[in-house]
Design a protein around this motif. Structure first.
Motif, short mmCIF file in Angstrom:
data_model
loop_
_atom_site.label_atom_id
_atom_site.label_comp_id
_atom_site.label_asym_id
_atom_site.label_seq_id
_atom_site.Cartn_x
_atom_site.Cartn_y
_atom_site.Cartn_z
N THR A 182 14.06 -7.92 18.92
CA THR A 182 15.28 -7.68 18.15
C THR A 182 16.00 -6.47 18.73
OG1 THR A 182 14.46 -6.05 16.54
CG2 THR A 182 13.96 -8.39 16.11
N CYS A 183 17.11 -6.10 18.10
CA CYS A 183 17.85 -4.92 18.55
C CYS A 183 17.12 -3.62 18.23
CB CYS A 183 19.25 -4.92 17.94
SG CYS A 183 19.27 -5.23 16.17
N CYS A 184 15.94 -3.71 17.63
CA CYS A 184 15.11 -2.52 17.45
C CYS A 184 14.41 -2.14 18.75
CB CYS A 184 14.07 -2.72 16.35
SG CYS A 184 14.80 -2.87 14.70
N SER A 185 14.39 -3.07 19.72
CA SER A 185 13.88 -2.76 21.05
C SER A 185 14.92 -1.90 21.78
CB SER A 185 13.63 -4.04 21.87
OG SER A 185 12.39 -4.62 21.56
N LYS A 186 14.49 -0.74 22.22
CA LYS A 186 15.43 0.17 22.90
C LYS A 186 15.35 0.01 24.42
CE LYS A 186 16.45 1.89 18.90
NZ LYS A 186 17.71 1.48 18.25
N HIS A 187 16.43 0.39 25.09
CA HIS A 187 16.46 0.36 26.55
C HIS A 187 17.23 1.57 27.04
CE1 HIS A 187 17.30 -1.01 30.66
NE2 HIS A 187 16.29 -1.85 30.49
N TRP A 188 16.71 2.20 28.10
CA TRP A 188 17.30 3.47 28.56
C TRP A 188 18.69 3.30 29.16
CZ3 TRP A 188 18.18 4.80 33.82
CH2 TRP A 188 17.72 3.86 34.75
N VAL A 202 20.11 -0.87 23.55
CA VAL A 202 19.23 -1.84 22.89
C VAL A 202 18.87 -2.92 23.90
CG1 VAL A 202 20.15 -1.43 20.59
CG2 VAL A 202 21.16 -3.22 22.00
N ASP A 203 17.65 -3.44 23.82
CA ASP A 203 17.22 -4.47 24.76
C ASP A 203 17.32 -5.86 24.14
OD1 ASP A 203 16.44 -5.06 27.33
OD2 ASP A 203 14.33 -5.21 26.81
N GLY A 204 17.12 -5.95 22.84
CA GLY A 204 17.35 -7.21 22.14
C GLY A 204 18.75 -7.22 21.57
N LEU A 205 19.39 -8.40 21.57
CA LEU A 205 20.79 -8.48 21.16
C LEU A 205 20.99 -9.13 19.80
CD1 LEU A 205 22.34 -9.51 24.60
CD2 LEU A 205 22.41 -7.26 23.52
N SER A 206 19.89 -9.42 19.10
CA SER A 206 19.99 -10.05 17.78
C SER A 206 19.27 -9.19 16.75
CB SER A 206 19.38 -11.46 17.80
OG SER A 206 20.11 -12.30 18.66
N THR A 207 19.69 -9.31 15.51
CA THR A 207 19.07 -8.56 14.42
C THR A 207 17.77 -9.25 13.99
OG1 THR A 207 20.21 -9.82 12.71
CG2 THR A 207 21.35 -7.86 13.58
N GLU A 246 16.06 -16.30 10.89
CA GLU A 246 16.84 -17.49 10.51
C GLU A 246 16.81 -18.55 11.60
OE1 GLU A 246 20.64 -15.81 9.56
OE2 GLU A 246 20.11 -15.46 7.45
N THR A 247 16.87 -18.13 12.85
CA THR A 247 16.82 -19.09 13.95
C THR A 247 15.45 -19.74 14.04
OG1 THR A 247 18.46 -17.81 15.18
CG2 THR A 247 17.16 -19.40 16.43
N ILE A 259 17.55 -12.69 22.60
CA ILE A 259 18.70 -13.08 21.79
C ILE A 259 18.23 -14.28 20.97
CG2 ILE A 259 19.69 -14.64 23.52
CD1 ILE A 259 22.46 -13.56 22.65
N ALA A 260 18.77 -14.44 19.78
CA ALA A 260 18.23 -15.43 18.84
C ALA A 260 18.19 -16.84 19.40
CB ALA A 260 19.01 -15.39 17.53
N GLU A 261 19.18 -17.22 20.19
CA GLU A 261 19.25 -18.60 20.68
C GLU A 261 18.06 -18.96 21.58
OE1 GLU A 261 22.12 -18.72 24.52
OE2 GLU A 261 23.07 -18.14 22.65
#
Length: 234
Positions: A10-16, A20-25, A31-32, A170-172
């Motif tokens: 998820t977007c809780c994954s951080k990237h330097w 953010v490394d994930g682009l979905s909540t 839900e997906t 990303i969720a998809e």
């Protein structure tokens, strides 16, 4: 047989670089996963359980018959270690642990320890043979076919159970890799026990084809074109 995706971000994954490394909540991942017929998902953000814990709260509100397993992908000095079922709020500094330390610390927290994408980027490669893993990622949707084949061969040689995962950023992408589990009870303990007892079966392998779009969105984050996902929303 219950269907799971054991590696999502998820977007809780951080990237330097991107922030953010994930682009979905967490909500979008849950839900997906439900819409694609999964029985559960492990949310395994980089170096934090934050996304998994949020996703578990969301799932309890949306569908009590859907299981979120809070997890974490530890970025060790040697490569990634996937820990399934870490139920406490936890943040680890990137590259602060050796792979051996990550394995042992996550095992002490009761997690099932999986070697993700061993021959892909950030994989542990031959180091997997020297550490005590419970399972190995035999299919990762982001990894080239030849590296997934090598991973399967390694798992067979080491007599380790295999899982399939999407490694969704990303969720998809959720459910591009699906693991079947032979369990009667939908619980975190039952899932962990099934993996340890080799009650797993790879039932879907679908390679991700959205990497170009993902990186264009990440570049957009740098220039404030892409909107940063609201990661803490329940």
């Amino acid at each position: 047989m219950k269907k799971f995706d054991f590696h999502t971000h998820t977007c809780c994954s951080k990237h330097w670089i991107w922030g953010v490394d994930g682009l979905s909540t967490p909500r979008e991942i849950v839900e997906t996963a439900i819409s694609r017929g999964l029985d559960g998902v492990a949310v395994s953000d980089h170096n934090t359980t934050r996304g998994g814990l949020l996703a578990a709260k969301i799932a309890r509100k949306i569908d009590k018959n859907f299981l979120v397993i809070p997890s974490i992908e530890v970025k060790s000095k040697s490569g990634d270690v996937l820990a399934i079922g870490v139920l406490e709020e936890l943040t680890i500094k990137s590259r602060s642990l050796t792979a051996a330390e990550a394995v042992e610390q996550m095992r002490e927290k009761g997690a099932v320890i999986i070697a993700p994408h061993p021959y892909g980027r950030e994989g542990l490669g031959s180091l997997v043979e020297k550490l005590r893993f419970d399972a190995l990622e035999g299919f990762n949707a982001h990894i080239l076919s030849r590296y997934n084949r090598k991973a399967k061969e390694l798992a067979k040689r080491l007599k380790l159970p295999m899982v399939a995962s999407s490694d969704a950023h990303i969720a998809e992408e959720v459910a591009n890799g699906i693991t079947g589990l032979d369990i009667n009870e939908l619980s975190i303990d039952a899932v962990k026990d099934a993996i340890r007892r080799e009650k797993t079966k790879i039932i879907q392998e679908k390679h991700t084809k959205s990497m170009g779009r993902i990186y264009s969105k990440k570049i957009g984050l740098l220039f404030h074109v892409t909107k940063r996902p609201p990661c803490d929303e329940i």
